[in-house]
Motif scaffolding. Structure first.
Motif, PDB file in Angstrom:
ATOM      1  N   ILE A 105       0.963  -0.936  -0.490  1.00  0.00           N
ATOM      2  CA  ILE A 105      -0.327   0.140   0.053  1.00  0.00           C
ATOM      3  C   ILE A 105       1.055   1.496  -0.144  1.00  0.00           C
ATOM      4  O   ILE A 105       1.984   1.535   0.782  1.00  0.00           O
ATOM      5  CB  ILE A 105      -0.955   0.228   1.321  1.00  0.00           C
ATOM      6  CG1 ILE A 105      -1.991  -1.081   1.249  1.00  0.00           C
ATOM      7  CG2 ILE A 105      -2.093   1.337   1.665  1.00  0.00           C
ATOM      8  CD1 ILE A 105      -2.902  -1.689   2.633  1.00  0.00           C
ATOM      9  N   GLY A 106       1.051   2.124  -1.132  1.00  0.00           N
ATOM     10  CA  GLY A 106       1.398   3.175  -1.010  1.00  0.00           C
ATOM     11  C   GLY A 106       0.435   4.520  -0.855  1.00  0.00           C
ATOM     12  O   GLY A 106      -0.470   4.766  -1.044  1.00  0.00           O
ATOM     13  N   LEU A 107       0.248   5.831  -0.120  1.00  0.00           N
ATOM     14  CA  LEU A 107      -0.007   6.708   0.332  1.00  0.00           C
ATOM     15  C   LEU A 107       0.715   7.811  -0.303  1.00  0.00           C
ATOM     16  O   LEU A 107       1.407   7.958   0.563  1.00  0.00           O
ATOM     17  CB  LEU A 107      -0.613   6.732   1.647  1.00  0.00           C
ATOM     18  CG  LEU A 107      -1.442   5.472   2.162  1.00  0.00           C
ATOM     19  CD1 LEU A 107      -0.866   4.163   3.361  1.00  0.00           C
ATOM     20  CD2 LEU A 107      -2.725   5.534   2.521  1.00  0.00           C
ATOM     21  N   ALA A 108      -0.260   8.891  -0.305  1.00  0.00           N
ATOM     22  CA  ALA A 108       0.724  10.384  -0.752  1.00  0.00           C
ATOM     23  C   ALA A 108      -0.429  11.400   0.113  1.00  0.00           C
ATOM     24  O   ALA A 108      -1.226  11.214  -0.162  1.00  0.00           O
ATOM     25  CB  ALA A 108       0.857  10.709  -2.392  1.00  0.00           C
ATOM     26  N   MET A 109      -0.044  11.912   0.963  1.00  0.00           N
ATOM     27  CA  MET A 109      -0.463  12.602   2.573  1.00  0.00           C
ATOM     28  C   MET A 109      -0.486  14.258   1.732  1.00  0.00           C
ATOM     29  O   MET A 109       1.201  14.746   2.410  1.00  0.00           O
ATOM     30  CB  MET A 109      -0.239  12.278   3.347  1.00  0.00           C
ATOM     31  CG  MET A 109      -0.170  10.609   3.579  1.00  0.00           C
ATOM     32  SD  MET A 109      -1.579   9.700   3.612  1.00  0.00           S
ATOM     33  CE  MET A 109      -2.256  10.796   5.402  1.00  0.00           C
ATOM     34  N   ALA A 110      -1.716  14.848   2.217  1.00  0.00           N
ATOM     35  CA  ALA A 110      -1.167  16.191   2.286  1.00  0.00           C
ATOM     36  C   ALA A 110      -1.126  17.330   3.231  1.00  0.00           C
ATOM     37  O   ALA A 110      -1.538  16.296   4.251  1.00  0.00           O
ATOM     38  CB  ALA A 110      -2.968  17.009   1.336  1.00  0.00           C
ATOM     39  N   GLY A 111       0.504  17.207   2.873  1.00  0.00           N
ATOM     40  CA  GLY A 111       1.481  17.253   4.844  1.00  0.00           C
ATOM     41  C   GLY A 111       2.284  17.069   4.980  1.00  0.00           C
ATOM     42  O   GLY A 111       3.015  16.224   4.179  1.00  0.00           O
ATOM     43  N   PRO A 112       3.273  17.475   5.819  1.00  0.00           N
ATOM     44  CA  PRO A 112       4.423  17.051   6.584  1.00  0.00           C
ATOM     45  C   PRO A 112       4.516  15.868   7.377  1.00  0.00           C
ATOM     46  O   PRO A 112       3.587  15.649   7.394  1.00  0.00           O
ATOM     47  CB  PRO A 112       5.262  17.897   7.590  1.00  0.00           C
ATOM     48  CG  PRO A 112       3.827  19.598   7.270  1.00  0.00           C
ATOM     49  CD  PRO A 112       2.426  18.534   6.786  1.00  0.00           C
ATOM     50  N   ILE A 113       5.230  14.660   6.470  1.00  0.00           N
ATOM     51  CA  ILE A 113       5.123  13.404   6.808  1.00  0.00           C
ATOM     52  C   ILE A 113       6.908  12.939   6.879  1.00  0.00           C
ATOM     53  O   ILE A 113       7.532  13.372   6.086  1.00  0.00           O
ATOM     54  CB  ILE A 113       4.249  12.659   6.242  1.00  0.00           C
ATOM     55  CG1 ILE A 113       3.876  11.129   6.238  1.00  0.00           C
ATOM     56  CG2 ILE A 113       5.435  12.517   4.467  1.00  0.00           C
ATOM     57  CD1 ILE A 113       2.918  10.944   5.597  1.00  0.00           C
ATOM     58  N   ASP A 114       7.289  12.091   7.554  1.00  0.00           N
ATOM     59  CA  ASP A 114       8.763  11.231   8.493  1.00  0.00           C
ATOM     60  C   ASP A 114       8.363  10.001   7.244  1.00  0.00           C
ATOM     61  O   ASP A 114       7.454   9.490   7.964  1.00  0.00           O
ATOM     62  CB  ASP A 114       8.609  11.303   9.321  1.00  0.00           C
ATOM     63  CG  ASP A 114      10.152  10.734  10.117  1.00  0.00           C
ATOM     64  OD1 ASP A 114      11.104  10.843  11.020  1.00  0.00           O
ATOM     65  OD2 ASP A 114      10.615   9.604   9.300  1.00  0.00           O
ATOM     66  N   PRO A 115       9.429  10.123   6.333  1.00  0.00           N
ATOM     67  CA  PRO A 115       9.005   9.246   5.446  1.00  0.00           C
ATOM     68  C   PRO A 115       9.791   8.030   5.917  1.00  0.00           C
ATOM     69  O   PRO A 115       9.141   6.664   5.756  1.00  0.00           O
ATOM     70  CB  PRO A 115      10.124  10.209   4.547  1.00  0.00           C
ATOM     71  CG  PRO A 115      10.899  10.605   5.258  1.00  0.00           C
ATOM     72  CD  PRO A 115       9.975  11.335   6.135  1.00  0.00           C
ATOM     73  N   GLU A 116      10.612   7.626   7.081  1.00  0.00           N
ATOM     74  CA  GLU A 116      10.742   6.639   7.778  1.00  0.00           C
ATOM     75  C   GLU A 116       9.959   6.085   8.439  1.00  0.00           C
ATOM     76  O   GLU A 116       8.940   5.003   8.350  1.00  0.00           O
ATOM     77  CB  GLU A 116      12.112   6.819   9.224  1.00  0.00           C
ATOM     78  CG  GLU A 116      13.253   7.565   8.366  1.00  0.00           C
ATOM     79  CD  GLU A 116      13.875   6.496   7.434  1.00  0.00           C
ATOM     80  OE1 GLU A 116      13.542   5.152   7.786  1.00  0.00           O
ATOM     81  OE2 GLU A 116      14.555   7.416   6.087  1.00  0.00           O
TER      82      GLU A 116
END
Ligand SMILES: [Zn+2]
Length: 342
Positions: free
Chosen positions: A69-80
């Protein structure tokens, strides 16, 4: 014999919609659905509604293997960790990690990223990055001659961006690289205040919000009343109205467009100098206005004038090919890249 995965479940979770697609490794969408965030009042409801539509996607896949599952999120996100950090348009998800939450629920690997970063990744593999210099697009991802460095800017309500270097998103130390909207263009005391707290950022001068604000400011001036835009209420004016008025040669609108072109000429040259892309892509709602008014050649020639070397001038300047699907396809690609590396 283990079967090769056929699909990924890709999610584009924006401020308004949570869109879920089933995508194959060539970027073809096989199934899609979406749920409005406005249906949810609490974090629990938001997550339950999201989980439900994801479950529908996985049910559709049935016995055919899913890579993740891959999620593109609107906003700052820690990639780890996947933890959201005060996303302005998705505040109910502040502090939530969909990766930690959903990997055990679905029994699949979950990868997350910022939507502008992943839109750049989508554009790299499935959009402008796939076009060859002669103009015809490669038939498949495998046949494409991909760029070395692609920079993508989304110019809409705000200005965001992403950089893909040799097929991978350039994240920076904590996933916060490529905040191209907040490069200073007019940082003096007269520069417009940006939502980030600084003055004169690219976002405060070139976003749809900025274009509408500049129109309202000009309408308040003495000669503003002659404009087509003065026929409606100033508070209702949008950047779309400004582009529309410019197609009718409205002087007030044309003045704003001239400024937009100048500002983008400066900002995009900065981008060129920082990242030395071979492909530079504009997307987002304002880029549609740029296309309608055929402004790309004007912006391009300003960049070429300002660029500091011949090597910097060697880039393709393109509009997005993906019409709002870049984040989704980038989220899908994030899974394929991590799966093939595993
Ligand atoms: Zn700013």
């Amino acid at each position: 014999m283990t079967q090769e995965p056929e699909f990924v479940v890709a999610v584009d979770w924006g401020g308004t919609w949570n869109r879920v697609n089933v995508v194959d490794s060539n970027g073809t969408v096989h199934w899609e659905n979406r749920v409005a965030n406005s249906l949810s009042r609490t974090t629990e409801e938001l997550l339950a509604n999201g989980e439900r539509v994801m479950r529908e996607a996985l049910d559709w896949c049935g016995d055919r293997p899913v890579a993740g599952i891959g999620l593109a999120m609107a906003g700052p996100i820690d990639p780890e960790t996947g933890i959201m950090d005060r996303p302005p348009n998705l505040m109910l998800l502040d502090g939530v990690s969909l990766k930690a939450l959903w990997e055990p629920v679905f029994g699949l690997p979950v990868w997350v990223g910022n939507d502008a970063d992943l839109a750049a990744l989508g554009e790299y593999y499935f959009g402008a990055g796939r076009a060859n210099p002669e103009g015809s697009d490669a038939a498949s991802r495998e046949e494409a001659v991909l760029p070395r460095t692609l920079v993508y800017l989304t110019i809409s309500t705000g200005v965001g961006g992403g950089v893909v270097y040799r097929g991978q998103v350039f994240l920076g130390a904590s996933g916060m690289a490529a905040e191209v909207g907040h490069m200073a263009i007019e940082s003096g005391p007269d520069g417009p205040l940006c939502q980030c707290g600084s003055r004169g950022c690219l976002e405060s001068l070139a976003s749809g919000t900025a274009i509408a604000r500049m129109a309202r400011e000009k309408l308040a001036e003495a000669d503003g009343t002659a404009s087509i835009l003065a026929r409606g209420r100033p508070e209702d004016v949008t950047s779309g109205h400004v582009f529309q008025a410019a197609t009718q040669s409205d002087p007030l609108a044309l003045g704003i467009i001239d400024r937009l072109v100048a500002v983008l000429g400066v900002g995009l040259t900065n981008v060129l100098h920082l990242y030395n892309p071979d492909v530079l892509v504009l997307g987002g709602g304002v880029s549609e206005g740029i296309q309608d008014l055929d402004l790309m050649p004007r912006i391009h020639s300003l960049i070429l004038e300002r660029a500091m070397s011949g090597r910097h001038r060697e880039f393709r300047f393109e509009l997005s090919r993906l019409e709002g699907s870049g984040g989704m396809l980038g989220a899908a690609m994030l899974v394929w890249l991590n799966t093939s590396l595993a």
